[in-house]
Design a protein around this motif. Structure first.
Motif, PDB file in Angstrom:
ATOM      1  N   PRO A 138      19.090 132.516  46.389  1.00 15.61           N
ATOM      2  CA  PRO A 138      18.347 131.428  45.755  1.00 15.61           C
ATOM      3  C   PRO A 138      17.310 131.918  44.732  1.00 15.61           C
ATOM      4  N   LEU A 139      16.634 133.020  45.029  1.00 13.25           N
ATOM      5  CA  LEU A 139      15.673 133.564  44.069  1.00 13.25           C
ATOM      6  C   LEU A 139      16.380 134.018  42.793  1.00 13.25           C
ATOM      7  N   GLN A 140      17.519 134.661  42.943  1.00 12.44           N
ATOM      8  CA  GLN A 140      18.273 135.106  41.778  1.00 12.44           C
ATOM      9  C   GLN A 140      18.643 133.911  40.895  1.00 12.44           C
ATOM     10  N   ALA A 141      19.139 132.849  41.512  1.00 15.93           N
ATOM     11  CA  ALA A 141      19.538 131.672  40.740  1.00 15.93           C
ATOM     12  C   ALA A 141      18.341 131.026  40.053  1.00 15.93           C
ATOM     13  N   ALA A 142      17.201 130.960  40.751  1.00 16.68           N
ATOM     14  CA  ALA A 142      16.006 130.348  40.166  1.00 16.68           C
ATOM     15  C   ALA A 142      15.498 131.150  38.981  1.00 16.68           C
ATOM     16  N   LYS A 164       4.808 131.169  35.563  1.00 15.15           N
ATOM     17  CA  LYS A 164       5.547 129.922  35.800  1.00 15.15           C
ATOM     18  C   LYS A 164       6.923 130.229  36.384  1.00 15.15           C
ATOM     19  N   LEU A 165       7.581 131.264  35.898  1.00 16.46           N
ATOM     20  CA  LEU A 165       8.871 131.670  36.459  1.00 16.46           C
ATOM     21  C   LEU A 165       8.726 131.999  37.943  1.00 16.46           C
ATOM     22  N   THR A 166       7.661 132.705  38.298  1.00 14.18           N
ATOM     23  CA  THR A 166       7.420 133.065  39.696  1.00 14.18           C
ATOM     24  C   THR A 166       7.121 131.838  40.536  1.00 14.18           C
ATOM     25  N   PHE A 167       6.306 130.942  40.007  1.00 16.32           N
ATOM     26  CA  PHE A 167       6.001 129.697  40.725  1.00 16.32           C
ATOM     27  C   PHE A 167       7.283 128.938  41.034  1.00 16.32           C
ATOM     28  N   ASP A 168       8.158 128.798  40.039  1.00 18.90           N
ATOM     29  CA  ASP A 168       9.404 128.068  40.249  1.00 18.90           C
ATOM     30  C   ASP A 168      10.273 128.750  41.304  1.00 18.90           C
ATOM     31  N   ALA A 169      10.333 130.083  41.263  1.00 20.10           N
ATOM     32  CA  ALA A 169      11.111 130.806  42.268  1.00 20.10           C
ATOM     33  C   ALA A 169      10.516 130.615  43.659  1.00 20.10           C
ATOM     34  N   PHE A 170       9.192 130.628  43.762  1.00 16.96           N
ATOM     35  CA  PHE A 170       8.541 130.414  45.056  1.00 16.96           C
ATOM     36  C   PHE A 170       8.800 128.999  45.580  1.00 16.96           C
ATOM     37  N   CYS A 171       8.900 128.026  44.674  1.00 21.17           N
ATOM     38  CA  CYS A 171       9.242 126.664  45.104  1.00 21.17           C
ATOM     39  C   CYS A 171      10.595 126.650  45.809  1.00 21.17           C
ATOM     40  N   VAL A 172      11.571 127.337  45.226  1.00 21.14           N
ATOM     41  CA  VAL A 172      12.904 127.406  45.815  1.00 21.14           C
ATOM     42  C   VAL A 172      12.835 128.083  47.180  1.00 21.14           C
ATOM     43  N   ALA A 173      12.046 129.141  47.294  1.00 17.91           N
ATOM     44  CA  ALA A 173      11.939 129.860  48.563  1.00 17.91           C
ATOM     45  C   ALA A 173      11.233 129.036  49.635  1.00 17.91           C
ATOM     46  N   THR A 174      10.295 128.180  49.241  1.00 21.83           N
ATOM     47  CA  THR A 174       9.523 127.429  50.233  1.00 21.83           C
ATOM     48  C   THR A 174      10.140 126.089  50.592  1.00 21.83           C
ATOM     49  N   VAL A 175      10.609 125.327  49.600  1.00 25.90           N
ATOM     50  CA  VAL A 175      11.138 123.982  49.889  1.00 25.90           C
ATOM     51  C   VAL A 175      12.565 123.777  49.387  1.00 25.90           C
ATOM     52  N   PRO A 237      20.798 121.795  59.033  1.00 22.90           N
ATOM     53  CA  PRO A 237      20.825 123.129  59.656  1.00 22.90           C
ATOM     54  C   PRO A 237      21.245 124.241  58.695  1.00 22.90           C
ATOM     55  N   HIS A 238      21.712 123.871  57.512  1.00 18.14           N
ATOM     56  CA  HIS A 238      22.212 124.872  56.574  1.00 18.14           C
ATOM     57  C   HIS A 238      21.174 125.270  55.513  1.00 18.14           C
ATOM     58  N   ARG A 239      20.060 124.581  55.471  1.00 14.36           N
ATOM     59  CA  ARG A 239      19.038 124.922  54.477  1.00 14.36           C
ATOM     60  C   ARG A 239      18.307 126.193  54.897  1.00 14.36           C
ATOM     61  N   VAL A 240      18.003 127.056  53.909  1.00 11.54           N
ATOM     62  CA  VAL A 240      17.395 128.351  54.227  1.00 11.54           C
ATOM     63  C   VAL A 240      15.977 128.484  53.686  1.00 11.54           C
TER      64      VAL A 240
END
Length: 477
Positions: A138-142, A164-175, A237-240
């Motif tokens: 997911p981080l790679q895709a973001a 901003k790129l990092t913020f967006d990647a962290f969004c994917v990792a958190t939610v 159950p499949h969300r990471v």
């Protein structure tokens, strides 16, 4: 250095206080102590200079109050590890509490409820490494998506662009998804409010929050509360992402606390991680061979999604991340204060004495590192990382001991993923390899004026480097 008159006035008014600390080296204080040094240069540079000049222990004076700068690995280990219960983080809690929340263990008091809050942190659980491993794809895709947008810009200011790129990647990792730009704007307003308190020259009661602060805070943390309500209503159950993983592993965690911890995750890593990426690409521009080697290692990413297993097969990306953290750590001073009168470095210190723990000097200590001022990722290969693990005496960009950055392991996953993804897609051409100006924001070094152009990477360029590295001449070099 203060002039003779200023030094004389200090001795006249406060000379009696100096006797208890006569055994310690340090610069001569003036009427305002040694504050002038910190007004003339960044505090991390001052602390590193003290280390070079006076050794591992430097006595300074903040006005009439004694303070201590530590560049000694053994004493730093005492303060941050073996005797950590005797020392608190100073006033950082009061400085940033209005922008974060009381639920974050980062600002919790060691002597009060840090252990309890740390035990509730999703980033400190036995399952956290499994969550980190699941974030690589997911981080790679973001990051790849963000790079596509940046490619349309003729030139970028690297620090805010990678933030901003990092913020967006962290969004994917958190939610599990990128969030609207308005959420980033609220985050930055909250961070700016905390930064104003951190850098305030006046008592905090005189520092007013910026316009719209209360509404921004309510929206920012409220968004995570809304995401949690929706996730509980329709569990998947499949969300990471971290929110979903925590709901499965810690269903009893209070939703308000959970929302606060999710929001606090961004304050703990967005600024430091993006600053590290800026430093890495600035240094890679100075050393084209190192940059080309990273590109070659990243080239196969186009063949299959990145995983933690594949990331482990990319030692150069990890070495680049380590070297950026060594030579340009985002956090270069860690503050502590003894919670009661204590003895350290052979001297008794009153409660509340400021201890400034510096890593910049130790990260570049010529007695420990070969060519310490040179960006050389190769130093981390062939056992180099094992000789200087994260959190050790001469390498602690995330701090040391139990109160080191709880997200340090995730930060390394993110940095390696971001470096590999960026290098596989683009060449980051930094406009100047001269040392950049370093500001300060939210407790983190802020690179200023690092402009760059992103050039789309062609497979031909990468493949030619691979062929050159695998030729007999290269192998014998």
């Amino acid at each position: 250095m203060p002039n003779a008159l200023s030094r004389g006035l200090f001795n006249l008014f406060f000379g009696a206080r100096r006797k208890a600390y006569a055994s310690l080296p340090g610069p001569a204080p003036g009427l305002l102590g040694n504050l002038g040094d910190f007004l003339a240069a960044p505090p991390w540079d001052v602390c590193a200079r003290y280390g070079r000049t006076y050794g591992g222990v430097t006595l300074i004076w903040m006005g009439p109050s004694p303070a201590l700068v530590l560049n000694d690995a053994a004493l730093i280990e005492e303060v941050l590890e073996t005797r950590r219960l005797e020392f608190e983080k100073g006033n950082i809690g009061e400085q940033i509490r209005h922008s974060t929340t009381d639920d974050t263990p980062f600002i919790a008091k060691q002597a009060e409820d840090w252990s309890r809050k740390h035990a509730m942190d999703p980033l400190a659980q036995p399952w956290t490494p499994a969550w980190e491993a699941a974030q690589v794809g997911p981080l790679q895709a973001a990051v790849a998506e963000s790079v596509e947008a940046l490619l349309r810009e003729p030139s970028i200011d690297l620090a805010p662009a990678l933030r901003k790129l990092t913020f967006d990647a962290f969004c994917v990792a958190t939610v599990g998804e990128k969030l609207p730009t308005s959420v980033y704007d609220d985050f930055m307003l909250l961070a700016a409010a905390a930064d104003a308190r951190i850098q305030a020259k006046l008592p905090l009661k005189f520092v007013s929050p910026p316009k719209g602060f209360a509404a921004a805070k309510e929206r920012f943390y409220g968004l995570f509360a809304e995401k949690l309500r929706a996730a509980r209503a329709a569990p998947n159950p499949h969300r990471v992402d971290l929110m979903s993983w925590t709901l499965r592993e810690m269903p009893e965690l209070d939703d308000t606390v959970h929302a606060h911890l999710l929001g606090g995750f961004f304050f703990g890593g967005v600024f430091s991680s993006s600053t590290t990426l800026v430093g890495a690409f600035h240094q890679l521009q100075k050393f084209p061979e190192a940059e080309a080697r990273l590109a070659a290692e990243a080239a196969p990413l186009t063949n299959a999604p990145l995983t933690l297993e594949r990331l482990r097969e990319a030692p150069w990306a990890e070495a680049v991340a380590y070297e950026a953290l060594r030579i340009l750590p985002a956090v270069r001073i860690f503050l502590r204060t003894p919670s009661a009168e204590t003895r350290l470095a052979g001297v008794t210190w009153p409660a509340g004495t400021m201890l400034m723990i510096s890593n910049q000097h130790l990260h570049r200590d010529p007695s420990h590192w070969t060519n310490p001022e040179v960006f050389d990722p190769a130093r981390w290969l062939d056992g180099g990382a094992e000789k200087n693990p994260l959190g050790s005496g001469h390498f602690f960009p995330f701090g040391r001991g139990p109160r080191a950055c709880v997200a340090g392991s995730f930060a390394m996953v993110y940095l390696r993923t971001a470096l590999m993804t960026l290098a596989s897609q683009v060449q980051v051409h930094v406009d100047s390899t001269e040392p950049f100006e370093e500001g300060f924001f939210f407790g983190v070094v802020l690179p200023k004026g690092v402009t760059a152009k992103l050039r789309s990477r062609t497979s031909g360029n990468v493949q030619s480097f691979i062929r050159a590295r695998s030729s007999p001449a290269a192998e014998s070099a």
